[in-house]
Design a protein around this motif. Structure first.
Motif, PDB file in Angstrom:
ATOM      1  N   ASN A   9       4.640  -1.926   4.564  1.00 15.33           N
ATOM      2  CA  ASN A   9       4.151  -1.297   3.333  1.00 15.33           C
ATOM      3  C   ASN A   9       5.264  -0.408   2.782  1.00 15.33           C
ATOM      4  OD1 ASN A   9       2.485  -0.366   1.321  1.00 15.33           O
ATOM      5  ND2 ASN A   9       1.253   0.963   2.660  1.00 15.33           N
ATOM      6  N   ALA A  10       5.717  -0.697   1.564  1.00 17.98           N
ATOM      7  CA  ALA A  10       6.802   0.069   0.934  1.00 17.98           C
ATOM      8  C   ALA A  10       6.276   0.667  -0.369  1.00 17.98           C
ATOM      9  CB  ALA A  10       7.987  -0.853   0.683  1.00 17.98           C
ATOM     10  N   PRO A  38      -5.641   8.363  -8.031  1.00 15.72           N
ATOM     11  CA  PRO A  38      -6.488   8.341  -6.832  1.00 15.72           C
ATOM     12  C   PRO A  38      -6.735   6.905  -6.349  1.00 15.72           C
ATOM     13  CG  PRO A  38      -7.406   9.826  -8.507  1.00 15.72           C
ATOM     14  CD  PRO A  38      -6.247   9.108  -9.155  1.00 15.72           C
ATOM     15  N   THR A  39      -6.850   5.954  -7.283  1.00 13.99           N
ATOM     16  CA  THR A  39      -7.062   4.539  -6.890  1.00 13.99           C
ATOM     17  C   THR A  39      -5.880   4.047  -6.063  1.00 13.99           C
ATOM     18  OG1 THR A  39      -8.202   4.178  -8.982  1.00 13.99           O
ATOM     19  CG2 THR A  39      -7.407   2.204  -7.835  1.00 13.99           C
ATOM     20  N   HIS A  40      -4.675   4.356  -6.541  1.00 12.41           N
ATOM     21  CA  HIS A  40      -3.488   3.870  -5.840  1.00 12.41           C
ATOM     22  C   HIS A  40      -3.381   4.520  -4.463  1.00 12.41           C
ATOM     23  CE1 HIS A  40       0.275   1.817  -5.449  1.00 12.41           C
ATOM     24  NE2 HIS A  40       0.864   2.954  -5.101  1.00 12.41           N
ATOM     25  N   LYS A  41      -3.640   5.825  -4.428  1.00  7.56           N
ATOM     26  CA  LYS A  41      -3.539   6.537  -3.139  1.00  7.56           C
ATOM     27  C   LYS A  41      -4.519   5.945  -2.125  1.00  7.56           C
ATOM     28  CE  LYS A  41      -3.161  10.861  -0.780  1.00  7.56           C
ATOM     29  NZ  LYS A  41      -2.728  10.074   0.375  1.00  7.56           N
ATOM     30  N   SER A  85      -5.498   2.685   2.625  1.00 16.88           N
ATOM     31  CA  SER A  85      -6.288   1.641   3.288  1.00 16.88           C
ATOM     32  C   SER A  85      -5.369   0.637   4.010  1.00 16.88           C
ATOM     33  CB  SER A  85      -7.217   0.933   2.295  1.00 16.88           C
ATOM     34  OG  SER A  85      -6.468   0.042   1.474  1.00 16.88           O
ATOM     35  N   LEU A  86      -4.167   0.409   3.454  1.00 11.46           N
ATOM     36  CA  LEU A  86      -3.233  -0.489   4.162  1.00 11.46           C
ATOM     37  C   LEU A  86      -2.759   0.162   5.459  1.00 11.46           C
ATOM     38  CD1 LEU A  86      -0.945  -1.946   1.330  1.00 11.46           C
ATOM     39  CD2 LEU A  86      -2.696  -3.168   2.616  1.00 11.46           C
ATOM     40  N   PHE A  87      -2.428   1.465   5.387  1.00  8.66           N
ATOM     41  CA  PHE A  87      -1.997   2.147   6.621  1.00  8.66           C
ATOM     42  C   PHE A  87      -3.141   2.166   7.641  1.00  8.66           C
ATOM     43  CE2 PHE A  87       1.310   4.308   3.862  1.00  8.66           C
ATOM     44  CZ  PHE A  87       2.369   3.591   4.410  1.00  8.66           C
ATOM     45  N   TYR A 109      -0.686  -1.267   8.766  1.00  8.71           N
ATOM     46  CA  TYR A 109       0.602  -1.535   8.119  1.00  8.71           C
ATOM     47  C   TYR A 109       1.581  -0.432   8.460  1.00  8.71           C
ATOM     48  CZ  TYR A 109      -0.871  -5.553   5.476  1.00  8.71           C
ATOM     49  OH  TYR A 109      -1.284  -6.813   5.151  1.00  8.71           O
ATOM     50  N   ARG A 110       2.882  -0.806   8.566  1.00 12.09           N
ATOM     51  CA  ARG A 110       3.920   0.179   8.890  1.00 12.09           C
ATOM     52  C   ARG A 110       4.720   0.543   7.658  1.00 12.09           C
ATOM     53  NH1 ARG A 110       6.444  -3.105  13.173  1.00 12.09           N
ATOM     54  NH2 ARG A 110       4.532  -4.296  13.218  1.00 12.09           N
ATOM     55  N   LEU A 111       5.050   1.847   7.556  1.00 10.04           N
ATOM     56  CA  LEU A 111       5.830   2.340   6.423  1.00 10.04           C
ATOM     57  C   LEU A 111       7.279   1.876   6.537  1.00 10.04           C
ATOM     58  CD1 LEU A 111       6.175   4.266   3.962  1.00 10.04           C
ATOM     59  CD2 LEU A 111       6.690   6.067   5.604  1.00 10.04           C
TER      60      LEU A 111
END
Ligand code: AHM
Ligand code: MG
Length: 286
Positions: A163-164, A174-177, A182-184, A188-190
């Motif tokens: 996840n980048a 807020p939607t994007h956050k 939810s991916l983390f 998912y790894r940063l």
């Protein structure tokens, strides 16, 4: 097209040498979008201009570092849009940076007019990825004597692990956050260096994941430029079996900039992450 690709290899070798040897300070200029230009931005731009401007196939070149379109040969078939040195904010700390190229049909500067795209990664190794519309992208790496040899084709799995997330978090919606969280939460790894070339290259070579640069409170139209950055990578991601969309769920390859330096929010990934993004943003296909 092959002559253009051969030129890109020479450009890669020359800019790589410049990165290793040239002064890293600022020039006295700003580019078309008001960013301070590094001396290395200017040197890289001049090197690309030098190599591309003797090709009769090329009608004009358009650089992220130039305000205006630069004519080359009136009867040329292609217009090449390029970012000569992407990642100027991390070159001084010796992280990987890149160059990005979009090869457009003359007279059709839009996603649909993009015939081929390429990027170069200046990392511990020099690498090149080339995509021609309708074909799987090819990955090259330089070796002894500077010659590029083909490694493999680039193709994405249905789902990745990386996840980048780009942009300043305090300005995310807020939607994007909630979506990024939810991916983390799914594991998912940063992976984010601040250079879209190495960040997207990592996702492509590791088989999948998501890179996002959304519209934010401070940059409602995102940061990344359509012609030099977003559209070339859209062609590469789609050709590798992934997707590339904007915040309304439109394919980036369906977009047309009004001005050559226009930016767009953009998301690149494998199917799973992009489908999840669409549902988080309430985007319905069709
Ligand atoms: P640049 O062309 O001025 O180098 O800017 C583009 C870069 C991209 O490589 C990267 O994805 C983005 O800027 C990072 O921006 P941010 O620092 O806001 O995360
Ligand atoms: Mg750039």
């Amino acid at each position: 097209m092959l002559t253009i690709f051969e030129k890109l290899k020479n450009i890669a070798l020359d800019i790589d040498k410049a990165i290793k040897n040239e002064d890293l300070g600022y020039s006295e200029h700003q580019n078309a979008t008001g960013d301070e230009q590094l001396k290395l931005d200017v040197v890289s731009d001049t090197l690309v201009e030098h190599h591309l401007s003797d090709l009769s196939l090329v009608q004009a070149i358009i650089s992220e570092e130039k305000e205006e379109i630069m004519p080359v040969n009136e009867s040329g078939k292609y217009v090449i849009c390029y970012d000569p040195l992407d990642g100027s904010s991390i070159v001084d700390v010796n992280l990987s940076v890149g160059s990005i190229f979009g090869i457009y049909e003359a007279g059709n500067l839009s996603g649909s007019g993009l015939r081929a795209a390429a990027y170069i990664v200046y990392g511990p190794r020099l690498e090149l990825v080339l995509a021609v519309r309708g074909r799987v992208p090819r990955h090259y790496r330089s070796g002894a004597r500077g010659l590029f040899s083909a490694r493999s084709s680039v193709s994405l799995n249905e789902k990745g692990k990386l996840n980048a997330p780009g942009g300043t978090q305090k300005y995310w919606s807020p939607t994007h956050k909630a979506f990024i969280d939810s991916l983390f939460a799914e594991g998912y790894r940063l992976r984010y260096s601040g250079g879209m070339v190495p960040d997207l290259h990592q996702i492509l070579l590791k088989g999948g994941g998501l890179f996002s640069y959304p519209g934010t409170q401070d940059k409602p139209k995102g940061k990344l430029r359509m012609l030099f950055e977003a559209l070339p990578f859209a062609l590469i991601f789609e050709s590798a079996g992934g997707q590339a969309i904007d915040q309304e769920g439109r394919r980036l390859l369906d977009l047309t900039p009004e001005h050559i330096h226009d930016t767009t929010p953009c998301f690149f990934g494998s199917d799973y992450e992009i489908d999840k993004l669409k549902s988080a943003y309430g985007i319905h296909d069709g």
